[in-house]
Design an enzyme around this catalytic site. Structure first.
Site, mmCIF file in Angstrom:
data_model
loop_
_atom_site.group_PDB
_atom_site.id
_atom_site.type_symbol
_atom_site.label_atom_id
_atom_site.label_comp_id
_atom_site.label_asym_id
_atom_site.label_seq_id
_atom_site.Cartn_x
_atom_site.Cartn_y
_atom_site.Cartn_z
ATOM 1 N N ILE A 192 -28.235 -33.045 38.228
ATOM 2 C CA ILE A 192 -27.946 -31.774 37.561
ATOM 3 C C ILE A 192 -28.086 -30.736 38.668
ATOM 4 O O ILE A 192 -29.193 -30.416 39.083
ATOM 5 C CB ILE A 192 -28.912 -31.494 36.396
ATOM 6 C CG1 ILE A 192 -28.773 -32.578 35.331
ATOM 7 C CG2 ILE A 192 -28.647 -30.108 35.805
ATOM 8 C CD1 ILE A 192 -29.738 -32.449 34.175
ATOM 9 N N PRO A 193 -26.965 -30.249 39.193
ATOM 10 C CA PRO A 193 -26.967 -29.513 40.461
ATOM 11 C C PRO A 193 -27.445 -28.060 40.386
ATOM 12 O O PRO A 193 -26.699 -27.116 40.645
ATOM 13 C CB PRO A 193 -25.510 -29.597 40.903
ATOM 14 C CG PRO A 193 -24.752 -29.644 39.609
ATOM 15 C CD PRO A 193 -25.616 -30.445 38.667
ATOM 16 N N CYS A 194 -28.716 -27.884 40.079
ATOM 17 C CA CYS A 194 -29.274 -26.536 40.035
ATOM 18 C C CYS A 194 -29.278 -25.894 41.423
ATOM 19 O O CYS A 194 -29.354 -24.669 41.538
ATOM 20 C CB CYS A 194 -30.678 -26.547 39.425
ATOM 21 S SG CYS A 194 -31.845 -27.618 40.278
ATOM 22 N N HIS A 195 -29.152 -26.700 42.477
ATOM 23 C CA HIS A 195 -29.102 -26.156 43.835
ATOM 24 C C HIS A 195 -27.831 -25.351 44.076
ATOM 25 O O HIS A 195 -27.760 -24.578 45.021
ATOM 26 C CB HIS A 195 -29.223 -27.290 44.875
ATOM 27 C CG HIS A 195 -28.123 -28.302 44.818
ATOM 28 N ND1 HIS A 195 -28.162 -29.368 43.942
ATOM 29 C CD2 HIS A 195 -26.970 -28.415 45.508
ATOM 30 C CE1 HIS A 195 -27.065 -30.097 44.113
ATOM 31 N NE2 HIS A 195 -26.319 -29.532 45.056
ATOM 32 N N ASN B 129 -33.082 -23.084 34.573
ATOM 33 C CA ASN B 129 -32.588 -23.676 35.818
ATOM 34 C C ASN B 129 -33.769 -24.176 36.652
ATOM 35 O O ASN B 129 -33.726 -25.275 37.205
ATOM 36 C CB ASN B 129 -31.778 -22.638 36.594
ATOM 37 C CG ASN B 129 -31.062 -23.212 37.784
ATOM 38 O OD1 ASN B 129 -30.282 -24.134 37.653
ATOM 39 N ND2 ASN B 129 -31.333 -22.659 38.951
#
Length: 163
Positions: free
Chosen positions: A124-127, A115
């Site tokens: 790519i919504p790693c948040h 991540n």
């Protein structure tokens, strides 16, 4: 234009600058930058569409990106990054939940590490991955940016804060 040529552009966003690296057909990297990178980029449809979709996201009118990505990493990293894309807009997941969806709770640290190496921020919504206790945890762009992104999504969705 050469077949495997790389193009680099910078976009100004409410959180500073994003550096976008693409070929003519796929996005390879989007990362936070501290300044504008001066580049001479020919008009490129993919870069223009990427900028347009990012601007729409920050304006609150886009919730899902539709852009061609080329993920460069290990098979496990790609699996994690693909799984991150299934976390719905304006919601969160924990690292443990992520590891469970990958089929192995013992992979929690490896999933967290993958991540953290996400090469295409925001798309790519790693948040959207937070700690098990609901707290903000590591984000390559900084925790203040992570909080801002989560607050933007909650506000746009008309829901209370995700934290």
């Amino acid at each position: 234009m050469q077949l495997n040529e790389t193009f680099i552009a910078t976009i100004n966003i409410p959180l500073g600058f994003l550096l976008i690296e693409t070929s003519a057909s796929h996005i390879y990297r989007i990362s936070f930058s501290h300044s504008v990178l001066e580049t001479k980029v020919p008009p490129l449809a993919l870069l223009e569409e990427t900028k347009a979709q990012l601007q729409a996201y920050f304006q609150g009118s886009l919730r899902q990106f539709d852009l061609p990505l080329s993920l460069q990493g290990t098979a496990f990293q790609k699996q994690v990054w693909n799984e991150l894309q299934s976390i719905p807009y304006a919601s969160t997941s924990t690292y443990l939940q992520l590891a469970k969806r990958l089929g192995n709770t013992k992979s929690i640290r490896a999933a967290a590490a993958a991540n953290g190496k996400n090469p295409i921020v925001i798309l790519i919504p790693c948040h959207r991955v937070i700690g098990a206790n609901g707290a903000l945890t590591g984000y390559a762009g900084g925790l203040q940016r992570k909080r801002w992104l989560l607050d933007l999504e909650a506000k746009t969705a008309g829901i209370p804060s995700l934290l």
